[in-house]
Enzyme design. Structure first.
Site, PDB file in Angstrom:
ATOM      1  N   HIS A 132       0.845  -1.202   0.000  1.00 56.01           N
ATOM      2  CA  HIS A 132       0.000   0.000   0.000  1.00 56.01           C
ATOM      3  C   HIS A 132       0.886   1.260   0.000  1.00 56.01           C
ATOM      4  O   HIS A 132       0.700   2.163  -0.808  1.00 56.01           O
ATOM      5  CB  HIS A 132      -0.906  -0.032   1.234  1.00 56.01           C
ATOM      6  CG  HIS A 132      -1.883   1.097   1.314  1.00 56.01           C
ATOM      7  ND1 HIS A 132      -3.185   0.979   0.887  1.00 56.01           N
ATOM      8  CD2 HIS A 132      -1.751   2.373   1.744  1.00 56.01           C
ATOM      9  CE1 HIS A 132      -3.813   2.131   1.062  1.00 56.01           C
ATOM     10  NE2 HIS A 132      -2.956   2.999   1.584  1.00 56.01           N
ATOM     11  N   GLU A 133       1.844   1.278   0.898  1.00 59.30           N
ATOM     12  CA  GLU A 133       2.708   2.463   1.000  1.00 59.30           C
ATOM     13  C   GLU A 133       3.645   2.596  -0.194  1.00 59.30           C
ATOM     14  O   GLU A 133       3.922   3.707  -0.643  1.00 59.30           O
ATOM     15  CB  GLU A 133       3.508   2.435   2.316  1.00 59.30           C
ATOM     16  CG  GLU A 133       2.665   2.494   3.574  1.00 59.30           C
ATOM     17  CD  GLU A 133       1.590   3.583   3.561  1.00 59.30           C
ATOM     18  OE1 GLU A 133       1.790   4.639   2.952  1.00 59.30           O
ATOM     19  OE2 GLU A 133       0.506   3.352   4.139  1.00 59.30           O
ATOM     20  N   HIS A 184       1.626   4.246  -2.807  1.00 57.36           N
ATOM     21  CA  HIS A 184       1.540   5.701  -2.592  1.00 57.36           C
ATOM     22  C   HIS A 184       2.828   6.389  -3.048  1.00 57.36           C
ATOM     23  O   HIS A 184       2.800   7.406  -3.721  1.00 57.36           O
ATOM     24  CB  HIS A 184       1.336   6.014  -1.109  1.00 57.36           C
ATOM     25  CG  HIS A 184      -0.078   5.873  -0.641  1.00 57.36           C
ATOM     26  ND1 HIS A 184      -1.155   6.288  -1.388  1.00 57.36           N
ATOM     27  CD2 HIS A 184      -0.593   5.368   0.519  1.00 57.36           C
ATOM     28  CE1 HIS A 184      -2.269   6.052  -0.713  1.00 57.36           C
ATOM     29  NE2 HIS A 184      -1.959   5.485   0.434  1.00 57.36           N
ATOM     30  N   HIS A 227      -5.668   6.457  -2.969  1.00 58.87           N
ATOM     31  CA  HIS A 227      -6.549   5.406  -2.445  1.00 58.87           C
ATOM     32  C   HIS A 227      -7.562   4.947  -3.487  1.00 58.87           C
ATOM     33  O   HIS A 227      -8.018   5.733  -4.323  1.00 58.87           O
ATOM     34  CB  HIS A 227      -7.269   5.907  -1.189  1.00 58.87           C
ATOM     35  CG  HIS A 227      -6.371   5.935   0.013  1.00 58.87           C
ATOM     36  ND1 HIS A 227      -6.483   6.870   1.007  1.00 58.87           N
ATOM     37  CD2 HIS A 227      -5.327   5.138   0.357  1.00 58.87           C
ATOM     38  CE1 HIS A 227      -5.546   6.643   1.921  1.00 58.87           C
ATOM     39  NE2 HIS A 227      -4.834   5.599   1.548  1.00 58.87           N
ATOM     40  N   CYS A 228      -7.907   3.674  -3.385  1.00 55.40           N
ATOM     41  CA  CYS A 228      -8.844   3.048  -4.327  1.00 55.40           C
ATOM     42  C   CYS A 228     -10.153   2.772  -3.590  1.00 55.40           C
ATOM     43  O   CYS A 228     -10.153   2.510  -2.392  1.00 55.40           O
ATOM     44  CB  CYS A 228      -8.242   1.743  -4.837  1.00 55.40           C
ATOM     45  SG  CYS A 228      -9.307   0.830  -5.958  1.00 55.40           S
ATOM     46  N   CYS A 259      -8.991  -4.141  -3.098  1.00 53.55           N
ATOM     47  CA  CYS A 259      -7.710  -3.697  -3.660  1.00 53.55           C
ATOM     48  C   CYS A 259      -6.768  -3.305  -2.524  1.00 53.55           C
ATOM     49  O   CYS A 259      -7.186  -2.734  -1.521  1.00 53.55           O
ATOM     50  CB  CYS A 259      -7.950  -2.514  -4.595  1.00 53.55           C
ATOM     51  SG  CYS A 259      -6.427  -1.767  -5.208  1.00 53.55           S
ATOM     52  N   CYS A 303      -6.059  -3.960  -7.633  1.00 51.48           N
ATOM     53  CA  CYS A 303      -7.163  -4.210  -8.556  1.00 51.48           C
ATOM     54  C   CYS A 303      -6.608  -3.939  -9.967  1.00 51.48           C
ATOM     55  O   CYS A 303      -5.534  -3.345 -10.103  1.00 51.48           O
ATOM     56  CB  CYS A 303      -8.353  -3.294  -8.232  1.00 51.48           C
ATOM     57  SG  CYS A 303      -8.037  -1.569  -8.607  1.00 51.48           S
ATOM     58  N   CYS A 362      -5.543  -0.215 -10.547  1.00 51.96           N
ATOM     59  CA  CYS A 362      -4.369   0.203  -9.775  1.00 51.96           C
ATOM     60  C   CYS A 362      -3.119  -0.534 -10.243  1.00 51.96           C
ATOM     61  O   CYS A 362      -2.023   0.024 -10.213  1.00 51.96           O
ATOM     62  CB  CYS A 362      -4.603  -0.029  -8.277  1.00 51.96           C
ATOM     63  SG  CYS A 362      -5.806   1.111  -7.586  1.00 51.96           S
TER      64      CYS A 362
END
Lengths: 199, 310
Positions: A139-140, A143, A149-150, A155, A174, A177
């Protein structure tokens, strides 16, 4: 910096380092996890000191924004630097964060403090703990490459408010993304540049 | 013999919805109330009353052609055909009270029990039936939300209760005072109708609906902290007699839309509060008092940006 242009992509890697004493298997897990999913080599950087400078006595937690600013002062030649710590992180308007990154920035930071099942009064579960770490790290990393954000709850870029959200989402992107992730990563590959902090 | 008879349809009333009185009385087979039992302003009720009146006229003129079972009685007449022990009071139908039979032949306008209930309901906070946490903020079900972070809750009898949502009360922080409009004051949707004060600074609060103030929560004048403690119940601001409710409600967020709106506002808040670094975080619910974490100039900027007041 110009001299770095044209450097073979082979040498460009994702860097992972521990902030404070970290379990080496956790660091290796993070490195292998993000490396496998991004098809990029990884480098493990020697551990840095525990971020005492970012400790907030009033809250009894560490200010992740202060740590991120300090990490941004660290020059490196990697695509991105992902720091892992086991201290409890916060940003001023939130009670806690699992991780923080500058969107499109050189560094990201994750904390394992609230990813342990024991934190929520549950029995230790190494697999669950590692799965949470992997998701938070991806996630990071997303970014820091420029993804936001999704809305898709499954996702990995979905914003987890609570740990249940992290458990619900998958460790992959997803399709949309994923396309973005690949696009941003490809840009980093063809335009390598040494990250030198700007003062 | 199976298959010969009329198929009995499933009359499922979704959770949170209530039967229209015309359905309750058995005049129509299925109709849910969409006007909070405010029959005098209900378009459907007016149409049905007209239809029944016409049907009755046609029965007098051409009795043979009339359909005896179709809309020949109003819901009140149908209810009055029931035995006295089955005539539910409208507050029982709406779930306000457990069991109460109608003592006044459904003439609510002259019913003393109705008057008592009206007064009681206006002075008491309405309980929140359910709420969900969206991006760390509480969003109460059955409430309509204005983009200026106020809520409107239509109540029985056509009134609308208004207040401040959880997002706003966390953003504004611990209140030191509230400015209320006077009774009879006319509010306009999207225009400042209320005011809040904190540490010598004040901000306007937009009204979620058009209408005339009929009651204010005067407890807030001495105890503004009630808004912080209970924004959807004890901390309500005022009761309004709406003037354009149907149109106003279309411009407010409800249900899933309100969840999406809150989620987007959290992202916007996080982004604005950290615009020096353009950071994004995973995890984290909002602190109880966001304003404590902000500098004074930032507070005013954010409050005005999110409450949409000038």
């Amino acid at each position: 910096m110009e001299s770095q242009r044209g450097r073979p992509a082979l040498f460009r890697s994702l860097a992972v380092c521990g902030l404070g004493a970290m379990d080496s298997t956790v660091i290796r897990h993070v490195a292998e996890h993000i490396s496998t999913r991004s098809c990029m080599p990884y480098t493990i950087i020697p551990e840095m000191d525990i971020p005492a400078y970012a400790f907030d006595e009033k809250r009894g937690q560490y200010n992740s924004k202060v740590i991120l600013k300090r990490l941004m002062q660290f020059p490196h030649d990697c695509i991105r630097l992902l720091a892992v710590t086991q201290v409890d992180l916060f940003v001023p308007i939130l009670k806690y964060v699992f991780g923080l990154a500058q969107v499109g920035g050189p560094c990201a930071l994750i904390s394992t403090y609230r990813l342990r099942p024991e934190f929520y009064g549950h029995d230790p579960d190494r697999d669950l703990f590692m799965a949470r770490i992997g998701k938070t790290a991806m996630h990071e990393l997303g970014h820091s490459l420029g993804l936001t954000h999704c809305r898709n709850r499954r996702c990995v870029m979905y914003s987890s408010t609570r740990i249940n959200d992290t458990d619900l989402k998958r460790s992959d992107f997803c399709p949309t993304c994923f396309e973005l992730f690949r696009w941003h990563l490809e840009k980093c590959r063809v335009e390598p540049n040494l990250y030198v902090p700007q003062n | 013999m199976p298959g010969k008879g009329k198929v009995q349809s499933m009359k499922i009333v979704p959770p949170g919805k209530k039967k229209c009185v015309w359905m309750e009385a058995g005049v129509v087979s299925y109709k849910l109330c969409d006007n909070n039992y405010d029959c005098p302003t209900c378009v459907y009720d007016h149409a049905m009353q007209t239809k029944v009146a016409r049907q009755k006229e046609s029965m007098v003129a051409k009795p043979a052609e009339a359909q005896p079972d179709k809309f020949t009685a109003t819901w009140v007449e149908k209810m009055m055909m029931l035995p006295a022990s089955s005539r539910k009071c409208r507050y029982m139908i709406t779930g306000e009270i457990g069991r109460k039979l109608c003592p006044n032949a459904y003439e609510c306008g002259t019913c003393s029990f109705d008057r008592m209930m009206q007064q009681r309901l206006q002075s008491e906070p309405m309980a929140v039936s359910a709420s969900v946490q969206v991006a760390g903020f509480e969003v109460a079900d059955g409430f309509y939300y204005h983009e200026g972070h106020t809520w409107a809750r239509p109540e029985y009898g056509g009134r609308v209760r208004v207040g401040l949502d959880d997002f706003a009360r966390r953003l504004i922080g611990k209140l030191s005072g509230i400015e209320m409009p006077g009774i009879g004051h006319e509010l306009k949707q999207g225009e400042a109708g209320f005011g809040v004060r904190r540490n010598g600074k004040s901000a306007g609060i937009l009204s979620p609906v058009d209408g005339v103030v009929t009651r204010i929560n005067d407890r807030l004048l001495d105890h503004p902290e009630l808004v912080n403690a209970s924004p959807y119940e004890e901390g309500w601001f005022a009761i309004v007699e709406p003037t354009r409710l149907r149109k106003n409600l279309k411009d407010l967020y409800y249900g899933e839309e309100a969840h999406t709106f809150t989620s987007e506002e959290k992202e916007r808040l996080f982004s604005m509060a950290n615009d020096d670094l353009n950071i994004a975080a995973d995890g984290g619910i909002s602190v109880e008092d966001i304003s404590e974490e902000l500098e004074e100039t930032q507070w005013l900027r954010l409050v005005k940006a999110f409450l949409r007041s000038k």
